[in-house]
Design an enzyme around this catalytic site. Structure first.
Site, PDB file in Angstrom:
ATOM      1  CB  SER A  68      -9.711  -1.658   8.726  1.00 37.46           C
ATOM      2  OG  SER A  68      -9.008  -0.879   7.896  1.00 37.46           O
TER       3      SER A  68
HETATM    4  N1  SAH Z   1      -9.231   0.161   2.872  1.00 36.50           N
HETATM    5  C1  SAH Z   1      -9.316  -1.692   3.528  1.00 36.50           C
HETATM    6  C2  SAH Z   1      -8.171  -1.170   4.252  1.00 36.50           C
HETATM    7  C3  SAH Z   1      -6.905  -1.631   3.564  1.00 36.50           C
HETATM    8  S1  SAH Z   1      -6.069  -2.501   3.764  1.00 36.50           S
HETATM    9  C4  SAH Z   1     -10.537  -1.755   3.337  1.00 36.50           C
HETATM   10  O1  SAH Z   1     -11.981  -1.886   3.835  1.00 36.50           O
HETATM   11  O2  SAH Z   1     -11.604  -3.213   3.491  1.00 36.50           O
HETATM   12  C5  SAH Z   1      -4.669  -1.429   2.568  1.00 36.50           C
HETATM   13  C6  SAH Z   1      -4.574  -1.706   1.651  1.00 36.50           C
HETATM   14  O3  SAH Z   1      -4.130  -1.182   1.022  1.00 36.50           O
HETATM   15  C7  SAH Z   1      -4.745  -3.222   1.074  1.00 36.50           C
HETATM   16  O4  SAH Z   1      -5.037  -3.480   0.125  1.00 36.50           O
HETATM   17  C8  SAH Z   1      -3.283  -2.753  -0.271  1.00 36.50           C
HETATM   18  O5  SAH Z   1      -3.028  -3.756  -1.038  1.00 36.50           O
HETATM   19  C9  SAH Z   1      -3.088  -1.581  -0.366  1.00 36.50           C
HETATM   20  N2  SAH Z   1      -1.916  -1.116  -0.570  1.00 36.50           N
HETATM   21  C10 SAH Z   1      -0.665  -0.621  -0.118  1.00 36.50           C
HETATM   22  N3  SAH Z   1       0.002   0.213  -0.527  1.00 36.50           N
HETATM   23  C11 SAH Z   1      -0.518   1.009  -1.475  1.00 36.50           C
HETATM   24  C12 SAH Z   1      -0.237   2.135  -2.615  1.00 36.50           C
HETATM   25  N4  SAH Z   1       0.850   2.510  -2.371  1.00 36.50           N
HETATM   26  N5  SAH Z   1      -1.104   2.183  -3.263  1.00 36.50           N
HETATM   27  C13 SAH Z   1      -2.794   2.051  -2.905  1.00 36.50           C
HETATM   28  N6  SAH Z   1      -3.178   1.325  -2.046  1.00 36.50           N
HETATM   29  C14 SAH Z   1      -1.921   0.335  -1.446  1.00 36.50           C
END
Ligand code: SAH
Length: 221
Positions: A68
């Protein structure tokens, strides 16, 4: 020691500028800004992007996912009102950057990721920086019932709806911060769980997240 070599004065200077920029964009929570000032974001990115690590931008982290934008991390973290010792659940570990920021705030962090490769990468990487996050490979829609309840829950992917399971895993007085919307943009939503299961829901600014995905890698519901 290793950390000193990998986090140079130059990186620290760039980070200070990033913190100033986030402050100017409207985040005034000193604890949040201090935490952003401590986490070596350049180490969370692919080496090809290290030069840009302290720009206020999101970046690709593989598997079609992104780390993010620092402003967004600061915004969501401020909304969570993290207190030292809070038990916090993050949905969407990704690079682990948000989880590291929560650790710097003094939280006990649990984080769920549904992409195995990202989960495995974070599992090796976060402890190498001293961030002891409890990481889980699983479906964030379901939360972590075995470790509930949580003081705070933060969802870092776009949720088409607010999952009941996450509400259920919140303590009374607990806060859920979640970007809600199935389209291009999502509205940042904050829910406080009141006595007798009542919810206080407020909506804030619009953001753009990658979607919280359903089912992939998980055969059945
Ligand atoms: N918090 C992260 C950014 C996240 S981007 C950071 O600081 O880098 C969103 C993330 O959510 C991705 O890695 C994606 O794979 C994950 N994601 C998507 N759907 C999900 C689900 N159902 N359960 C858990 N994680 C999920």
């Amino acid at each position: 020691m290793e950390m000193q070599e990998r986090d140079s004065y130059r990186h620290q200077g760039l980070r200070k500028k990033l913190v100033d920029k986030i402050g100017k964009k409207g985040i005034h929570d000193e604890k949040v800004l201090a935490a952003i000032g401590k986490v070596p974001r350049h180490l969370f990115l692919d080496p090809a992007f290290t030069e840009f690590a302290y720009e206020d931008q999101p970046f690709q982290i593989g598997e079609g996912q992104t780390i993010s934008q620092p402003f967004t991390v600061a915004y969501q973290t401020a909304m969570l009102e993290v207190k030292k010792g809070d038990k916090v659940l993050e949905i969407g570990t990704g690079s682990g950057y948000q989880a590291a920021v929560l650790c710097e705030m003094g939280a006990r962090v649990y984080s769920v990721e549904r992409q195995k490769s990202l989960y495995e990468k974070a599992k090796k990487f976060l402890p190498s920086l001293g961030y002891m996050v409890k990481l889980f490979y699983g479906d964030g829609y379901k939360g972590l019932p075995a470790f509930a309840p949580f003081d705070k829950i933060i969802v870092t992917a776009a949720a088409p709806f607010i999952p009941d399971d996450l509400i259920a895993q919140l303590k009374e007085g607990g806060i859920l911060v979640i970007p809600v919307g199935a389209g291009e943009t999502q509205i940042m939503t904050r829910i406080v769980k009141l006595p007798e299961g009542k919810l206080d829901k407020k909506e804030f600014d619009y953001f753009r997240f990658v979607p919280l995905l359903e089912e992939k890698n998980f055969g059945k519901k």
